[in-house]
Enzyme design. Sequence first.
Site, PDB file in Angstrom:
ATOM      1  N   ASP A 190     -42.310  15.200 -10.557  1.00 16.58           N
ATOM      2  CA  ASP A 190     -42.987  16.421 -10.991  1.00 16.58           C
ATOM      3  C   ASP A 190     -42.715  17.590 -10.054  1.00 16.58           C
ATOM      4  O   ASP A 190     -42.914  18.747 -10.430  1.00 16.58           O
ATOM      5  CB  ASP A 190     -44.495  16.163 -11.084  1.00 16.58           C
ATOM      6  CG  ASP A 190     -45.238  17.307 -11.745  1.00 16.58           C
ATOM      7  OD1 ASP A 190     -44.820  17.714 -12.846  1.00 16.58           O
ATOM      8  OD2 ASP A 190     -46.212  17.808 -11.164  1.00 16.58           O
ATOM      9  N   ARG A 191     -42.264  17.314  -8.826  1.00 15.79           N
ATOM     10  CA  ARG A 191     -42.005  18.380  -7.862  1.00 15.79           C
ATOM     11  C   ARG A 191     -40.712  19.130  -8.165  1.00 15.79           C
ATOM     12  O   ARG A 191     -40.508  20.235  -7.672  1.00 15.79           O
ATOM     13  CB  ARG A 191     -41.939  17.810  -6.438  1.00 15.79           C
ATOM     14  CG  ARG A 191     -43.283  17.402  -5.883  1.00 15.79           C
ATOM     15  CD  ARG A 191     -44.188  18.597  -5.712  1.00 15.79           C
ATOM     16  NE  ARG A 191     -45.525  18.192  -5.288  1.00 15.79           N
ATOM     17  CZ  ARG A 191     -46.535  19.033  -5.152  1.00 15.79           C
ATOM     18  NH1 ARG A 191     -46.360  20.304  -5.433  1.00 15.79           N
ATOM     19  NH2 ARG A 191     -47.713  18.601  -4.758  1.00 15.79           N
TER      20      ARG A 191
ATOM     21  N   MET B 191     -50.851  21.619 -14.977  1.00 11.61           N
ATOM     22  CA  MET B 191     -50.450  22.976 -15.322  1.00 11.61           C
ATOM     23  C   MET B 191     -49.124  23.389 -14.685  1.00 11.61           C
ATOM     24  O   MET B 191     -48.657  24.504 -14.911  1.00 11.61           O
ATOM     25  CB  MET B 191     -51.546  23.958 -14.874  1.00 11.61           C
ATOM     26  CG  MET B 191     -52.857  23.797 -15.607  1.00 11.61           C
ATOM     27  SD  MET B 191     -52.707  24.121 -17.388  1.00 11.61           S
ATOM     28  CE  MET B 191     -52.189  25.835 -17.371  1.00 11.61           C
ATOM     29  N   ARG B 192     -48.519  22.490 -13.893  1.00  8.33           N
ATOM     30  CA  ARG B 192     -47.277  22.881 -13.223  1.00  8.33           C
ATOM     31  C   ARG B 192     -46.184  23.193 -14.233  1.00  8.33           C
ATOM     32  O   ARG B 192     -45.364  24.087 -14.025  1.00  8.33           O
ATOM     33  CB  ARG B 192     -46.831  21.802 -12.248  1.00  8.33           C
ATOM     34  CG  ARG B 192     -45.593  22.183 -11.453  1.00  8.33           C
ATOM     35  CD  ARG B 192     -45.246  21.181 -10.379  1.00  8.33           C
ATOM     36  NE  ARG B 192     -46.139  21.303  -9.243  1.00  8.33           N
ATOM     37  CZ  ARG B 192     -46.960  20.344  -8.825  1.00  8.33           C
ATOM     38  NH1 ARG B 192     -46.994  19.192  -9.477  1.00  8.33           N
ATOM     39  NH2 ARG B 192     -47.736  20.527  -7.788  1.00  8.33           N
ATOM     40  N   ALA B 193     -46.150  22.468 -15.338  1.00  6.98           N
ATOM     41  CA  ALA B 193     -45.108  22.702 -16.342  1.00  6.98           C
ATOM     42  C   ALA B 193     -45.202  24.112 -16.905  1.00  6.98           C
ATOM     43  O   ALA B 193     -44.174  24.781 -17.107  1.00  6.98           O
ATOM     44  CB  ALA B 193     -45.229  21.668 -17.463  1.00  6.98           C
TER      45      ALA B 193
END
Length: 703
Positions: free
Chosen positions: A193-194, A274-276
């Site tokens: 995810d990073r 919410m990173r996407a």
Amino acid sequence: MSTPFPFTAVVGQDDLRLALLLNAVSPAVGGVLVRGEKGTAKSTAVRALSALMPRVDVVAGCRFSCAPATPDPACPDGPHEAGAGVSRPARMVELPVGASEDRLVGALDIERALAEGVKAFEPGLLADAHRGILYVDEVNLLHDHLVDLLLDAAAMGASYVEREGVSVRHAARFLLVGTMNPEEGELRPQLLDRFGLTVEVAASREPDRRVEVVRRRLAYDDDPDGFATRWAGEESDVRARIVAARELLPSVRLGDGALLQIAATCAAFEVDGMRADIVMARTATALAAWAGRTDVLAEDVRQAALLALPHRRRRNPFDAPGLDEDRLDETLEEFAADDDTGGPDGSDGSGDEEPDPDGPGGGGRPPQDGPDDGSHDGSHGGDNEGGSDGSESSGQVPPQGGSPEDDGQAPSPGAGEQSPVRAAEPFRTKMLSVPGLGEGAAGRRSRARTEHGRTTGARRPRGGLTKLHLAATVQAAAPHQRVRGRSGPGLVVRRDDLRQATREGREGNLVLFVVDASGSMAARQRMSAVKGAVLSLLLDAYQRRDKVGLVTFRGSAAEVALPPTSSVDAAAVRLESLPTGGRTPLAAGLLRAHDVLRVERLRDPARRALVVLVTDGRATGGAEPVALAGRAARLFAADGVASVVVDCESGLVRLGLAGQLAGELGGSAVTLDELRADSIAGLVRDVQGNGRISGPGNSRRAA
């Protein structure tokens, strides 16, 4: 340093080049993960990117690359006064898979600290990569402790070093780029995810393009400097375009309509967190700047989704990354707005306008797909060798009455063969581990002597000192201070006084699955539950960073469906396509598994094995099949191999054959129900002593 292969000379790989260039335009996008088969220009393109990155201004003499206009007030080399600095190229720092923690975050000069009483800190790779690129080749093979450090630095933009009484903090903001071959295992979800963007690369199957790849690579190998000179004009144009896009980036407008499409797309594909959404917004903005526009169009949102979402929609480790483009288009169309996500006429940007050859995925450069590390053999590296694809199974699922083996009748080879059945839903399994204290690769399964973990003692260092045991070192040096003429505040420490801390942590093991796929296992569709149990154990192996292998036996022989590998995904694929039916050559399966372990010990002697035999204990075919299986099982006990038998026998009347087999193996038997972590019947599942598992499963072993 040799001249790198020019970025613009790489043939094809449009998505890869675009993702790298977008990060060069806007480092806030968050880096790139490049997935693909070997020989597809992954490393070549990444290394070539550094030559296109704009130069950076740094404080002269600062080892931590502070910006002269806004120096870091907490810089270990500071304080710095704001002012003019020196310009240098942006660095690309490579993190080796086998790097130590000290090499990544930095190390304290122990001898100077003890002898002179000074805090002499030597910066690591995170400091070198600040304001540049941190490149990790084979990032999926990176040790967990290094992954944890990378996660912390990426999240906070700083590296904190707390050890031996020394506290150091410095800025560490970098563009993280990783390359990997999925066949060798997947990334932990946290690290996955990073990465802001991900791209899948593959070698072209077009002969003309492959010819061009070989032609350019041979020309580069013959004369790297001359080849780079021929591409200098294209390189300069791209470098200038990156600078222009960076200058335009603050002026790009991301309207409410585009934001609504981004949010709706992330919600439609059920991505976590919410990173996407944030990454998609930054990517769409960078795409507009790269195309020379100040408005974000629907086409930018679509391209951003294709780059930012595939690796975030995986619901479990065995889901293949990807995105349903039809569903993406439907979502974008449903939430299209006329005010700011389309062209001047309110369209979605794909109307009658002339397409921009230099827009997303373009660049006005030759088609590219270059070689990686000088070789391009076009091999797939897939899983097409060994194992069964299920094409040979042709029969129908037998009725509930069971197979001929259940009636005590020996069927002819191949009789009762079934088509593959789907696995039942996986579940969380009990912890299975290898007894004793190992020294294998870092992981999360069995106890081992490692460089990371809790300190258990001290010893003299063998080679370079990596982990100082401070108390033991002081204790060793203290009796000699008067003889050595100590006169100052610091200890007089010599090399012989230094003590290495011994630590205990966890290691990854080789989990070898030996699965009975015969007719007796297929009875009453038991194989669905069996596959679900093995899939659950594979999930557990993925989380504990194990290598896995798969041996299956049925009919008249056994086969290695999957040689030991770090790719747990490959094992899951082979399991799904596993057909069943025929006799039960149990001895052949055990002998084949024993041979796999023998070869693997030569390749990786430090990695200990755990054999998981999935069977009902029956053996048919040949003369004295049960006795032969017993002799084969005793080979594992003689070698001290830890083992567990997953007893798949069902019905009111049970023969207890699996328990007897576990006794021959020197292990223990556990039922499918007891394998579950939430099972009341098996509260303890630790391998003890000679590899036996304590708990209710032992009660079924024959005396």
